[in-house]
Every structure is written in structure tokens, then in C-alpha cells.
Design a protein around this motif. Structure first.
Motif, PDB file in Angstrom:
ATOM      1  N   PRO A  76       0.875  -1.251   0.079  1.00 55.76           N
ATOM      2  CA  PRO A  76      -0.247  -0.074   0.056  1.00 55.76           C
ATOM      3  C   PRO A  76       0.958   1.270   0.072  1.00 55.76           C
ATOM      4  CG  PRO A  76      -0.719  -1.564   1.635  1.00 55.76           C
ATOM      5  CD  PRO A  76       0.787  -2.201   1.038  1.00 55.76           C
ATOM      6  N   VAL A  77       0.502   2.261  -0.695  1.00 54.43           N
ATOM      7  CA  VAL A  77       1.007   3.699  -0.566  1.00 54.43           C
ATOM      8  C   VAL A  77      -0.228   4.628   0.124  1.00 54.43           C
ATOM      9  CG1 VAL A  77       2.142   2.953  -2.688  1.00 54.43           C
ATOM     10  CG2 VAL A  77      -0.085   4.364  -2.974  1.00 54.43           C
ATOM     11  N   SER A  78       0.590   5.688   0.269  1.00 52.88           N
ATOM     12  CA  SER A  78      -0.324   6.661   0.787  1.00 52.88           C
ATOM     13  C   SER A  78      -0.293   7.992   0.160  1.00 52.88           C
ATOM     14  CB  SER A  78      -0.121   7.084   2.390  1.00 52.88           C
ATOM     15  OG  SER A  78      -1.012   7.502   2.952  1.00 52.88           O
ATOM     16  N   LYS A  79      -1.350   8.832   0.004  1.00 58.38           N
ATOM     17  CA  LYS A  79      -1.401   9.940  -0.787  1.00 58.38           C
ATOM     18  C   LYS A  79      -1.166  11.124   0.315  1.00 58.38           C
ATOM     19  CE  LYS A  79      -4.519   8.375  -4.179  1.00 58.38           C
ATOM     20  NZ  LYS A  79      -6.089   8.285  -4.450  1.00 58.38           N
ATOM     21  N   VAL A  80      -0.089  11.997   0.118  1.00 57.13           N
ATOM     22  CA  VAL A  80      -0.055  13.124   0.884  1.00 57.13           C
ATOM     23  C   VAL A  80      -0.012  14.288   0.282  1.00 57.13           C
ATOM     24  CG1 VAL A  80       1.662  11.893   2.582  1.00 57.13           C
ATOM     25  CG2 VAL A  80       2.498  13.021   0.755  1.00 57.13           C
ATOM     26  N   LEU A  81      -0.748  15.366   0.728  1.00 59.40           N
ATOM     27  CA  LEU A  81      -0.840  16.606   0.211  1.00 59.40           C
ATOM     28  C   LEU A  81       0.336  17.620   0.476  1.00 59.40           C
ATOM     29  CD1 LEU A  81      -2.785  18.286  -1.616  1.00 59.40           C
ATOM     30  CD2 LEU A  81      -3.883  19.124   0.451  1.00 59.40           C
ATOM     31  N   VAL A  82       1.188  17.738  -0.384  1.00 56.90           N
ATOM     32  CA  VAL A  82       2.492  18.769  -0.207  1.00 56.90           C
ATOM     33  C   VAL A  82       2.071  20.229  -0.312  1.00 56.90           C
ATOM     34  CG1 VAL A  82       4.725  18.952  -1.013  1.00 56.90           C
ATOM     35  CG2 VAL A  82       3.650  16.860  -1.038  1.00 56.90           C
ATOM     36  N   LEU A  83       2.083  21.061   0.651  1.00 56.44           N
ATOM     37  CA  LEU A  83       1.985  22.472   0.967  1.00 56.44           C
ATOM     38  C   LEU A  83       3.435  22.982   0.700  1.00 56.44           C
ATOM     39  CD1 LEU A  83      -1.264  22.671   2.706  1.00 56.44           C
ATOM     40  CD2 LEU A  83      -0.959  22.255  -0.001  1.00 56.44           C
ATOM     41  N   ASP A  84       3.987  23.119  -0.149  1.00 54.37           N
ATOM     42  CA  ASP A  84       5.453  23.521   0.207  1.00 54.37           C
ATOM     43  C   ASP A  84       5.892  24.415  -1.241  1.00 54.37           C
ATOM     44  OD1 ASP A  84       8.130  23.973   0.392  1.00 54.37           O
ATOM     45  OD2 ASP A  84       8.245  22.119   1.858  1.00 54.37           O
ATOM     46  N   ASP A  85       5.738  25.710  -1.310  1.00 51.81           N
ATOM     47  CA  ASP A  85       6.345  26.430  -2.610  1.00 51.81           C
ATOM     48  C   ASP A  85       7.446  26.868  -2.732  1.00 51.81           C
ATOM     49  OD1 ASP A  85       5.954  27.924  -0.778  1.00 51.81           O
ATOM     50  OD2 ASP A  85       4.051  29.278  -1.293  1.00 51.81           O
ATOM     51  N   CYS A  86       8.555  26.011  -1.861  1.00 49.96           N
ATOM     52  CA  CYS A  86       9.932  26.417  -1.967  1.00 49.96           C
ATOM     53  C   CYS A  86      10.659  25.318  -3.061  1.00 49.96           C
ATOM     54  CB  CYS A  86      10.714  26.224  -0.577  1.00 49.96           C
ATOM     55  SG  CYS A  86      12.434  26.707  -0.709  1.00 49.96           S
ATOM     56  N   GLU A 146      10.777   7.028  -2.211  1.00 52.89           N
ATOM     57  CA  GLU A 146      11.486   6.069  -1.276  1.00 52.89           C
ATOM     58  C   GLU A 146      10.524   5.514  -0.091  1.00 52.89           C
ATOM     59  OE1 GLU A 146      14.944   8.104  -0.001  1.00 52.89           O
ATOM     60  OE2 GLU A 146      15.917   7.925  -1.767  1.00 52.89           O
ATOM     61  N   ASN A 147       9.386   6.325   0.063  1.00 51.91           N
ATOM     62  CA  ASN A 147       8.590   6.007   1.531  1.00 51.91           C
ATOM     63  C   ASN A 147       7.125   5.703   1.118  1.00 51.91           C
ATOM     64  OD1 ASN A 147      10.559   6.282   3.887  1.00 51.91           O
ATOM     65  ND2 ASN A 147      11.292   8.043   2.351  1.00 51.91           N
ATOM     66  N   ASN A 148       7.145   5.120  -0.318  1.00 57.42           N
ATOM     67  CA  ASN A 148       5.673   4.657  -0.603  1.00 57.42           C
ATOM     68  C   ASN A 148       4.506   5.574  -0.344  1.00 57.42           C
ATOM     69  OD1 ASN A 148       6.391   1.742  -1.269  1.00 57.42           O
ATOM     70  ND2 ASN A 148       6.982   1.758   0.823  1.00 57.42           N
ATOM     71  N   LEU A 149       5.030   6.833  -0.772  1.00 58.33           N
ATOM     72  CA  LEU A 149       4.031   8.021  -0.680  1.00 58.33           C
ATOM     73  C   LEU A 149       3.896   8.597  -2.215  1.00 58.33           C
ATOM     74  CD1 LEU A 149       5.553  10.048   2.276  1.00 58.33           C
ATOM     75  CD2 LEU A 149       3.563   8.167   2.373  1.00 58.33           C
ATOM     76  N   VAL A 204      -2.983  -8.381   0.867  1.00 58.70           N
ATOM     77  CA  VAL A 204      -3.362  -7.187  -0.066  1.00 58.70           C
ATOM     78  C   VAL A 204      -3.598  -7.819  -1.269  1.00 58.70           C
ATOM     79  CG1 VAL A 204      -2.370  -5.009  -1.117  1.00 58.70           C
ATOM     80  CG2 VAL A 204      -2.046  -5.632   1.431  1.00 58.70           C
ATOM     81  N   ARG A 205      -2.549  -8.681  -1.761  1.00 58.09           N
ATOM     82  CA  ARG A 205      -2.736  -9.520  -3.159  1.00 58.09           C
ATOM     83  C   ARG A 205      -3.895 -10.213  -3.220  1.00 58.09           C
ATOM     84  NH1 ARG A 205       1.265 -12.305  -2.809  1.00 58.09           N
ATOM     85  NH2 ARG A 205       0.465 -14.154  -2.314  1.00 58.09           N
ATOM     86  N   GLY A 206      -4.198 -10.868  -2.344  1.00 59.92           N
ATOM     87  CA  GLY A 206      -5.387 -11.834  -2.073  1.00 59.92           C
ATOM     88  C   GLY A 206      -6.536 -11.098  -2.246  1.00 59.92           C
ATOM     89  N   ILE A 207      -6.564  -9.836  -1.262  1.00 58.65           N
ATOM     90  CA  ILE A 207      -7.974  -8.957  -1.295  1.00 58.65           C
ATOM     91  C   ILE A 207      -8.334  -8.404  -2.916  1.00 58.65           C
ATOM     92  CG2 ILE A 207      -8.938  -6.802  -0.896  1.00 58.65           C
ATOM     93  CD1 ILE A 207      -7.402  -7.349   1.981  1.00 58.65           C
ATOM     94  N   THR A 208      -7.048  -8.039  -3.506  1.00 62.79           N
ATOM     95  CA  THR A 208      -7.207  -7.627  -4.938  1.00 62.79           C
ATOM     96  C   THR A 208      -7.797  -8.758  -5.902  1.00 62.79           C
ATOM     97  OG1 THR A 208      -5.598  -5.850  -4.630  1.00 62.79           O
ATOM     98  CG2 THR A 208      -6.064  -6.433  -6.899  1.00 62.79           C
ATOM     99  N   GLU A 209      -7.069  -9.811  -5.753  1.00 58.18           N
ATOM    100  CA  GLU A 209      -7.738 -11.047  -6.728  1.00 58.18           C
ATOM    101  C   GLU A 209      -8.999 -11.295  -6.461  1.00 58.18           C
ATOM    102  OE1 GLU A 209      -4.559 -13.969  -5.504  1.00 58.18           O
ATOM    103  OE2 GLU A 209      -3.278 -13.241  -6.732  1.00 58.18           O
TER     104      GLU A 209
END
Length: 318
Positions: free
Chosen positions: A6-16, A29-32, A135-140
Motif C-alpha cells: 500500500p501507498v499513501s497520498k500526501v498533500l504537499v503544501l510547500d512552494d519552495c 523512497e517511502n511509498n508516498l 493485499v494481493r489476495g484481496i485484490t484478486e
């Protein structure tokens, strides 16, 4: 990317711009999956049902610390379940932050040392270990049941993800309990009403238009089919659950909010059922919430012999 992890979606609020590449590299590197949004569209995005795991916020986002604090407070008001992790310019501490910001931020880091960010991600997002085989089994299982229920349609799925959101997806959902000696919780299947009605009605005559009862029947059948296969494959030989502790489920329809009494992330799968001929499609949002018991060290995948696969519906006798 490993489709079983599993990955996770993160909202990046960084305009630098100076820190953009470092954050991108950290996400890879961290499944994000890092997402960005224009400042003036932030509130609209937060009010949507987009699945998120966390917010990565820069100390001066919006132009100043004061504006950053205002944005963080607004995020906390709209999506209080999302952890806000602050990138600071000099010191990875929360002690000297303005009170309003300190109240809503859970952790801080500096660009020169990502270790505190990694610790925060592990603490708030990857707190539960999901075996790849599960995780694989649930998808299958789910893809197989969807393909059989919608035989002439195409079924695809997204990479599984972890979400801390407690936002209801769509207008209709089903819940079914999961209990064994290694887990206790729920499976939830959600979808939008109108797209599914349109798919159900694509072969109907004008005097036989499907309504919400037909939709409920299909969603109920799908849920039972998945649950039955899941039970046979993973829970069939399970002993009675060790704990009978229960927690109330809180549902607020107006706010599109559902709570299972835990802040642990939910394991989320999205499946797309598409009618190639008409272009119509529907999304099924499937979530697993292990809010009462979770012992992955006791998880064992059932043997993949012929009898087990037939019982689970994976194979049919000729």
C-alpha cells in the motif's frame, strides 16, 4: 511500484523550489504519492472525497508564518483526522511555534534531516503492517467477483493505499464484519449511485428502469460474494475472536463522515468497472478497517489447493 504494497497520498503544501526535489525523492523512497494544489483551491480539495494520509506543510507556506498558521487551522477544521507535518527552516521542534500552529501540527522536520519526517510517517500512516499476501489476495478476490458480476465489462484497479480520512465516498455503502483470531473489524464497499444505476440500466428496456432497490441488491450481492471468498481463504479455520470489545460506529450523513472509533489508517482499494462500448464507468471504493483487533503475525494464507479455490469461487468445476 509494488502493487501489493500500500501507498499513501500526501498533500504537499510547500512552494519552495529548493526543497521540491528532496521531498519528491522522500516520497518515492517511502511509498508516498505526493500531490500539490493551488492555494486558492485548497479548501475545495479538502472538502472533496479525495483520499489522503497526511499533509506536508512548509513553515512559510502562503508567504508568512502567520498565513501558514491560518492555513493549518483551516485544514484542521475541515479534515481533523489528517496529521499535519511541518517543514521548518532551522529547527525541527514545535516548542517555539505560535500557539495556533502548535495546536494542530503533529511533528516537525528540517530539509537537511528527513529522519523526523520518516518517523512521523511511520507513526501516523504505516502504523499497521499489512502482509503482501493479504493485499494481493484481496485484490484478486474482489477483481474476480466484480468480473463475474459484470461479465461484459472491464475491471481495473488502482494501487492499494492507506488513508486516514473518515470521509464517506459516494452516496451508498455496505458494511460487513470480519472476525477471526488474527483480526476483527469491517469491510466497507462504497460507490456513487447514479453511475452504477446507469451501468445497470444499459441493457434494460424503457419500461424496466433500475432504481435504488436494484442498486442495493447488487451492492449487497457483491459484498457477500467478497466476504464469503475472504472468509474461506483467510478466516475459514479461525478460532473465535479473543476479545468481544465493541466500539460504536458514528455516521454523520451531512458531513459525509464515518468513524470506527480508531485513528488507524484504513486499507483502501479502488476498482473501476468500465463499459467500453458506451464509456460509462463506476468506481467501487473498498476499505478494510481493523479497529477491534489486528495481529498480522498470526495471519496465515489458506492453502491454494483445488478444493479451497473452488470453495472461494476462484475456480468453477467444469
Amino acid at each position: 511500484m509494488d502493487m501489493n504494497k500500500p501507498v499513501s497520498k500526501v498533500l504537499v503544501l510547500d512552494d519552495c523550489p529548493a526543497h521540491t526535489e528532496a521531498i519528491k525523492r522522500f516520497c518515492d523512497e517511502n511509498n508516498l504519492v505526493g500531490l500539490t494544489v493551488r492555494t486558492h483551491r485548497l479548501s475545495a480539495v479538502l472538502r472533496s472525497n479525495i483520499d489522503l494520509g497526511a499533509i506536508l506543510l512548509a513553515e512559510n507556506y502562503g508567504g508568512s508564518p502567520a498565513e501558514c498558521a491560518a492555513i493549518a487551522t483551516r485544514i484542521d477544521a475541515l479534515r481533523p483526522e489528517l496529521p499535519i507535518i511541518l517543514r521548518r527552516d532551522e529547527h525541527a521542534t514545535l516548542d517555539d511555534l505560535p500557539h495556533a500552529l502548535r495546536e494542530v501540527v503533529c511533528a516537525a522536520y528540517v530539509a537537511s534531516d528527513m529522519a523526523p519526517l520518516r518517523l512521523a510517517i511511520d507513526e501516523y500512516l504505516f502504523v499497521l503492517d499489512y502482509p503482501n499476501a493479504l493485499v494481493r489476495g484481496i485484490t484478486e478476490i474482489t477483481e474476480f467477483k466484480l468480473a463475474n458480476l459484470f461479465r461484459d465489462l472491464t475491471v481495473t484497479w488502482d494501487t492499494p493505499c492507506l488513508v486516514r480520512d473518515q470521509i464517506i465516498y459516494g452516496e451508498v455503502f455496505s458494511l460487513i464484519a470480519l472476525e477471526s483470531d488474527w483480526c476483527r473489524g469491517y469491510m466497507m464497499v462504497q460507490t456513487d449511485e447514479q453511475p452504477l444505476l446507469e451501468l445497470l440500466g444499459r441493457k434494460q428496456t424503457s419500461d424496466s428502469v433500475p432504481d435504488f432497490r436494484d442498486l442495493n441488491s447488487v451492492l449487497g450481492e457483491l459484498t457477500n460474494l467478497i466476504w464469503g471468498a475472504f472468509k474461506d481463504r483467510y478466516l475459514g479455520n479461525a478460532q473465535a475472536a479473543r476479545s468481544q470489545v465493541q466500539v460504536p460506529l458514528i455516521i454523520n450523513h451531512k458531513q459525509r463522515y464515518i468513524s470506527f472509533g480508531t485513528t488507524n489508517p484504513q486499507l483502501c482499494f479502488k476498482y473501476h468497472v468500465v463499459d467500453e462500448a458506451s464509456g460509462r464507468s463506476v468506481v467501487f471504493d473498498q476499505r478494510f478497517i481493523f479497529n477491534l483487533s489486528w495481529s498480522p503475525e498470526d495471519f496465515e494464507e489458506g492453502a491454494d489447493d483445488v478444493d479451497a479455490l473452488v470453495a472461494a469461487g476462484e475456480l468453477d468445476l467444469f
